[in-house]
Design a protein around this motif. Structure first.
Motif, short mmCIF file in Angstrom:
data_model
loop_
_atom_site.label_atom_id
_atom_site.label_comp_id
_atom_site.label_asym_id
_atom_site.label_seq_id
_atom_site.Cartn_x
_atom_site.Cartn_y
_atom_site.Cartn_z
N GLN A 60 13.35 -28.40 39.25
CA GLN A 60 13.23 -28.52 37.80
C GLN A 60 13.81 -29.84 37.27
N CYS B 212 8.31 -35.68 44.86
CA CYS B 212 8.90 -36.64 43.92
C CYS B 212 9.56 -37.80 44.67
N SER C 127 12.78 -34.03 36.43
CA SER C 127 11.72 -35.03 36.31
C SER C 127 12.31 -36.34 35.82
N LYS D 127 15.03 -35.50 33.05
CA LYS D 127 15.08 -34.16 32.46
C LYS D 127 15.44 -33.14 33.53
N ARG D 128 16.20 -32.14 33.10
CA ARG D 128 16.57 -31.02 33.98
C ARG D 128 16.23 -29.74 33.25
N ILE E 18 7.96 -35.78 39.32
CA ILE E 18 8.38 -34.42 38.99
C ILE E 18 8.81 -33.69 40.26
N CYS E 19 10.04 -33.22 40.25
CA CYS E 19 10.56 -32.40 41.34
C CYS E 19 10.53 -30.96 40.85
N ALA E 20 9.38 -30.32 40.94
CA ALA E 20 9.16 -29.01 40.34
C ALA E 20 10.10 -27.92 40.87
N GLU F 257 10.90 -39.96 33.97
CA GLU F 257 9.77 -40.61 33.32
C GLU F 257 10.20 -41.96 32.77
N ILE G 271 5.67 -41.05 36.01
CA ILE G 271 6.58 -39.92 36.08
C ILE G 271 6.64 -39.37 37.50
#
Length: 124
Positions: free
Chosen positions: A107, A88, A109, A41-42, A102-104, A111, A100
């Motif tokens: 933005q 991440c 992720s 996801k982006r 997550i590269c906050a 999973e 999962i």
């Protein structure tokens, strides 16, 4: 320990069967399904769904730069990310459903999806 002398053979049988039932339920209850695909996801939206049976490398553009996701031997990981702390990337290989990374800051992720997710403390 004087109470041990009060136990009868039926009490020991019930306790033994209870322990066996508890021990047998752990592998059944904590068993995860097979990892089938990885969802990348982006910005909260699905960027790509990757079949874990094919090895590949995907570059995901984000606000800070390119995040590289690698699929190899039915597992996936974030190989590189422009984020400052690299959480991440340090997550390592993901191989079980429900895991999962997550590269906050960027933005992005990744999973793992599959038949049944693994259970952890967040499942309850």
């Amino acid at each position: 320990m004087a109470w041990v002398g009060l136990l009868r053979p039926g009490d020991w049988l019930v306790m033994s069967l209870g322990l066996v039932a508890c021990a047998a339920s752990f592998p059944l209850a904590w068993q995860a399904g097979v990892a089938e695909r990885a969802v990348v996801k982006r910005g909260g939206e699905v960027f790509s769904e990757l079949d874990l049976s094919r090895n590949r490398r995907v570059e995901v553009p984000g606000p800070l730069g390119i995040t590289t996701v690698v699929v190899d031997k039915r597992r996936v990981r974030v190989a590189s990310d422009p984020g400052p702390r690299q959480y991440c990337v340090r997550q390592g290989w993901l191989a079980n459903p429900g895991e999962i990374a997550i590269c906050a800051p960027n933005q992005v992720s990744v999973e793992i999806k599959g038949g049944r997710p693994t259970y952890d403390s967040l499942s309850y």
